[in-house]
Design a protein around this motif. Structure first.
Motif, PDB file in Angstrom:
ATOM      1  N   PRO A 174     -53.905 -29.501   8.016  1.00 46.87           N
ATOM      2  CA  PRO A 174     -54.522 -30.736   8.517  1.00 46.87           C
ATOM      3  C   PRO A 174     -53.547 -31.908   8.536  1.00 46.87           C
ATOM      4  O   PRO A 174     -53.538 -32.698   9.489  1.00 46.87           O
ATOM      5  N   ARG A 175     -52.737 -32.028   7.489  1.00 44.80           N
ATOM      6  CA  ARG A 175     -51.795 -33.142   7.419  1.00 44.80           C
ATOM      7  C   ARG A 175     -50.808 -33.098   8.580  1.00 44.80           C
ATOM      8  O   ARG A 175     -50.512 -34.127   9.210  1.00 44.80           O
ATOM      9  N   LYS A 176     -50.332 -31.908   8.911  1.00 46.68           N
ATOM     10  CA  LYS A 176     -49.382 -31.751  10.020  1.00 46.68           C
ATOM     11  C   LYS A 176     -50.046 -32.094  11.353  1.00 46.68           C
ATOM     12  O   LYS A 176     -49.447 -32.771  12.199  1.00 46.68           O
ATOM     13  N   ASN A 177     -51.276 -31.639  11.550  1.00 48.93           N
ATOM     14  CA  ASN A 177     -51.963 -31.862  12.827  1.00 48.93           C
ATOM     15  C   ASN A 177     -52.393 -33.315  13.014  1.00 48.93           C
ATOM     16  O   ASN A 177     -52.576 -33.759  14.155  1.00 48.93           O
ATOM     17  N   LEU A 178     -52.566 -34.043  11.921  1.00 45.06           N
ATOM     18  CA  LEU A 178     -52.990 -35.435  12.025  1.00 45.06           C
ATOM     19  C   LEU A 178     -51.820 -36.404  12.159  1.00 45.06           C
ATOM     20  O   LEU A 178     -52.022 -37.574  12.504  1.00 45.06           O
ATOM     21  N   GLN A 179     -50.619 -35.919  11.884  1.00 47.16           N
ATOM     22  CA  GLN A 179     -49.448 -36.775  12.058  1.00 47.16           C
ATOM     23  C   GLN A 179     -49.283 -37.141  13.542  1.00 47.16           C
ATOM     24  O   GLN A 179     -49.247 -36.275  14.401  1.00 47.16           O
ATOM     25  N   GLY A 180     -49.215 -38.417  13.801  1.00 45.36           N
ATOM     26  CA  GLY A 180     -49.037 -38.865  15.170  1.00 45.36           C
ATOM     27  C   GLY A 180     -50.304 -38.938  15.980  1.00 45.36           C
ATOM     28  O   GLY A 180     -50.263 -39.212  17.187  1.00 45.36           O
ATOM     29  N   MET A 181     -51.449 -38.705  15.347  1.00 44.59           N
ATOM     30  CA  MET A 181     -52.722 -38.782  16.067  1.00 44.59           C
ATOM     31  C   MET A 181     -52.897 -40.148  16.723  1.00 44.59           C
ATOM     32  O   MET A 181     -53.370 -40.255  17.868  1.00 44.59           O
ATOM     33  N   SER A 182     -52.521 -41.204  16.029  1.00 47.50           N
ATOM     34  CA  SER A 182     -52.733 -42.561  16.539  1.00 47.50           C
ATOM     35  C   SER A 182     -51.871 -42.880  17.761  1.00 47.50           C
ATOM     36  O   SER A 182     -52.185 -43.816  18.506  1.00 47.50           O
ATOM     37  N   LYS A 183     -50.817 -42.104  17.975  1.00 48.93           N
ATOM     38  CA  LYS A 183     -49.896 -42.387  19.080  1.00 48.93           C
ATOM     39  C   LYS A 183     -50.165 -41.529  20.317  1.00 48.93           C
ATOM     40  O   LYS A 183     -49.421 -41.602  21.294  1.00 48.93           O
ATOM     41  N   MET A 184     -51.227 -40.735  20.272  1.00 44.85           N
ATOM     42  CA  MET A 184     -51.538 -39.867  21.412  1.00 44.85           C
ATOM     43  C   MET A 184     -51.991 -40.705  22.618  1.00 44.85           C
ATOM     44  O   MET A 184     -52.700 -41.697  22.468  1.00 44.85           O
ATOM     45  N   ASP A 185     -51.572 -40.282  23.801  1.00 44.94           N
ATOM     46  CA  ASP A 185     -51.891 -41.029  25.026  1.00 44.94           C
ATOM     47  C   ASP A 185     -53.359 -40.943  25.414  1.00 44.94           C
ATOM     48  O   ASP A 185     -53.847 -41.783  26.173  1.00 44.94           O
ATOM     49  N   CYS A 186     -54.054 -39.939  24.906  1.00 43.55           N
ATOM     50  CA  CYS A 186     -55.446 -39.724  25.326  1.00 43.55           C
ATOM     51  C   CYS A 186     -56.356 -40.905  24.992  1.00 43.55           C
ATOM     52  O   CYS A 186     -57.369 -41.116  25.667  1.00 43.55           O
ATOM     53  N   THR A 204     -66.242 -34.026  27.906  1.00 37.84           N
ATOM     54  CA  THR A 204     -64.981 -34.065  27.165  1.00 37.84           C
ATOM     55  C   THR A 204     -65.055 -33.101  25.988  1.00 37.84           C
ATOM     56  O   THR A 204     -65.978 -33.174  25.167  1.00 37.84           O
ATOM     57  N   LEU A 205     -64.089 -32.228  25.903  1.00 37.34           N
ATOM     58  CA  LEU A 205     -64.053 -31.219  24.841  1.00 37.34           C
ATOM     59  C   LEU A 205     -63.162 -31.686  23.695  1.00 37.34           C
ATOM     60  O   LEU A 205     -62.259 -32.496  23.897  1.00 37.34           O
ATOM     61  N   PRO A 206     -63.400 -31.193  22.491  1.00 34.41           N
ATOM     62  CA  PRO A 206     -62.515 -31.541  21.367  1.00 34.41           C
ATOM     63  C   PRO A 206     -61.096 -31.055  21.638  1.00 34.41           C
ATOM     64  O   PRO A 206     -60.895 -29.994  22.230  1.00 34.41           O
ATOM     65  N   GLN A 207     -60.128 -31.817  21.186  1.00 30.96           N
ATOM     66  CA  GLN A 207     -58.730 -31.509  21.454  1.00 30.96           C
ATOM     67  C   GLN A 207     -58.188 -30.481  20.456  1.00 30.96           C
ATOM     68  O   GLN A 207     -58.766 -30.243  19.401  1.00 30.96           O
ATOM     69  N   SER A 208     -57.055 -29.898  20.828  1.00 29.92           N
ATOM     70  CA  SER A 208     -56.524 -28.769  20.052  1.00 29.92           C
ATOM     71  C   SER A 208     -56.159 -29.155  18.628  1.00 29.92           C
ATOM     72  O   SER A 208     -56.334 -28.358  17.696  1.00 29.92           O
ATOM     73  N   GLY A 257     -60.957 -42.760  26.268  1.00 31.23           N
ATOM     74  CA  GLY A 257     -60.448 -42.519  24.919  1.00 31.23           C
ATOM     75  C   GLY A 257     -61.568 -42.457  23.901  1.00 31.23           C
ATOM     76  O   GLY A 257     -61.534 -41.642  22.966  1.00 31.23           O
ATOM     77  N   SER A 258     -62.589 -43.312  24.079  1.00 31.69           N
ATOM     78  CA  SER A 258     -63.757 -43.285  23.188  1.00 31.69           C
ATOM     79  C   SER A 258     -64.498 -41.962  23.299  1.00 31.69           C
ATOM     80  O   SER A 258     -65.001 -41.429  22.299  1.00 31.69           O
TER      81      SER A 258
END
Length: 310
Positions: free
Chosen positions: A77-89, A104-108, A236-237
Motif C-alpha cells: 500500500p505504501r508503494k502504491n500510494l506514493q505520488g497519488m497526489s501528483k496523478m493527472d487524473c 468511472t472505475l477504480p484505478q489500478s 477528478g472528483s
C-alpha cells in the motif's frame, strides 16, 4: 561515603535483606535510612522496577519488532500510494467520449491495495495457525496501534490543521469522530459465537489487530495524499469517489471492527457533495470544538480543491 541510594538493575532477595539490615543498623543519618526504605516500599508497591533498564530494552525491542512487521505488511500500500497526489487524473476534464457513459472505475493503484489487504488476511491466518508461536506473539502486541500514528500525523500536517498534538490520535480513533461524519459504515464490535474455541479467538484477535493497524495506516496515507492535491476537477472528483468507494467496500469485506474508518467514508461523501450542501456543512461546524475545527480544515481544503469559494 556516598549516601545516595542507587536502585540497581537487578536485586536478589539476599541483597534486599542486606539493604534492610544496613539501613536499620548503620550509623548513617535518618534521611539515608528513610530514602532506602522508601525505595524498597516503591518496589513492593509496584511503583518502581527491579529491572528498569532491562524492561526498557525489552520495550524497545518489542517496538522494533512491531515496526518491522508493520513495514512488511504495509509495503505494498505504501508503494502504491506514493505520488497519488501528483496523478493527472485529479485534474482531468470530461472527454465527451462514449467511455464516459460507462461510469468511472477504480484505478489500478487502489485495486492493488485492495487485493493486498485481502491477501494479507490469508497470510496472517497462516501465521496464527501455530498456537505456540501465536501465544508468544500475543504477549508483545501491546501498544501496536502506535505504528499507524505517523500516517495520521502526516495527514494533519498536509491539511494545515492547527491544534494540540493529540489531534492525530483523536482522529485516528474513529469512535471520537463518528458523530461528525456524513457517512459511517464502520463495523461495530461484535461478540464472537459461543461455539468458537479459545484458540480461534486468539487467532482472530491477532489477525484483526494487524489488519486494524495496516488499515489505519492506509486510511491515513490516503487522507494525507488527498490533502496534497493541487486541484480536483469534476472528473477528478468522480475518480476519487470511485477509488474511495472501492477501498471502503474492501475494508467492509475484511470484517474488522472500526473499519472502514469514518474519515474515509466522510472523504468519499465530500468528493460528491453538492456545492451548497458542502458550504452549509462547513458553516454549521462549531469551530470552538477541537474535533469540529479539525473537520472544518479538511472540508475547507476539499472545497477549495473543487473550486468552491469558502
Amino acid at each position: 561515603n556516598n549516601k545516595n541510594f542507587t536502585l540497581p538493575d537487578s536485586t536478589t532477595l539476599a541483597e534486599i535483606d542486606s539493604i534492610i539490615i544496613k539501613s536499620a543498623c548503620s550509623d548513617d543519618d535518618d534521611v539515608h535510612k528513610d530514602s532506602a526504605l522508601s525505595e524498597l516500599r516503591q518496589l513492593v508497591d509496584g511503583e518502581s522496577s527491579l529491572l528498569a533498564r532491562s524492561e526498557q530494552s525489552i520495550k524497545n525491542l518489542r517496538n522494533s519488532c512491531q515496526t518491522f512487521v508493520f513495514d512488511v505488511c504495509s509495503a505494498v500500500p505504501r508503494k502504491n500510494l506514493q505520488g497519488m497526489s501528483k496523478m493527472d487524473c485529479w485534474k482531468q476534464v470530461p472527454s465527451g467520449s462514449s467511455m464516459d457513459a460507462y461510469g468511472t472505475l477504480p484505478q489500478s493503484f487502489i485495486t492493488q491495495i485492495g487485493e493486498h489487504m485481502l491477501n494479507l488476511v490469508q497470510a496472517l491466518e497462516s501465521l496464527a495457525s501455530d498456537q505456540a508461536s501465536l501465544t508468544l506473539a500475543n504477549e508483545v502486541m501491546g501498544g501496536i496501534k502506535q505504528v499507524s500514528l505517523p500516517a495520521w500525523e502526516a495527514f494533519i500536517a498536509a491539511s494545515g490543521m492547527l491544534g494540540d498534538d493529540n489531534v492525530a490520535d483523536l482522529l485516528m480513533n474513529g469512535d471520537t469522530v463518528s458523530y461528525l461524519v456524513l457517512e459511517n459504515a464502520a463495523l461495530e464490535d461484535e461478540e464472537l459465537d459461543e461455539e468458537v474455541t479459545e484458540d480461534e479467538k486468539r487467532s482472530t484477535a491477532f489477525c484483526s489487530a494487524w489488519l486494524d493497524v495496516v488499515g489505519l495506516a492506509v486510511t491515513g496515507r490516503i487522507l494525507e495524499e488527498t490533502m496534497r492535491f493541487s486541484e480536483l476537477s469534476v472528473k477528478g472528483s468522480e475518480h476519487l469517489w470511485a477509488d474511495l468507494n472501492y477501498i471502503v467496500n474492501i475494508f467492509s469485506a475484511l470484517g474488522v471492527t472500526g473499519h472502514p474508518h469514518p474519515m474515509l467514508c466522510h472523504l468519499k461523501s465530500l468528493a460528491s457533495l453538492a456545492e451548497d450542501e458542502l458550504l452549509e456543512l462547513i458553516a454549521k461546524r462549531d469551530k470552538s470544538n477541537q474535533l469540529e475545527h479539525a473537520m472544518v480544515s479538511i472540508e475547507t481544503r476539499i472545497a477549495l480543491l473543487r473550486g468552491i469559494p469558502v
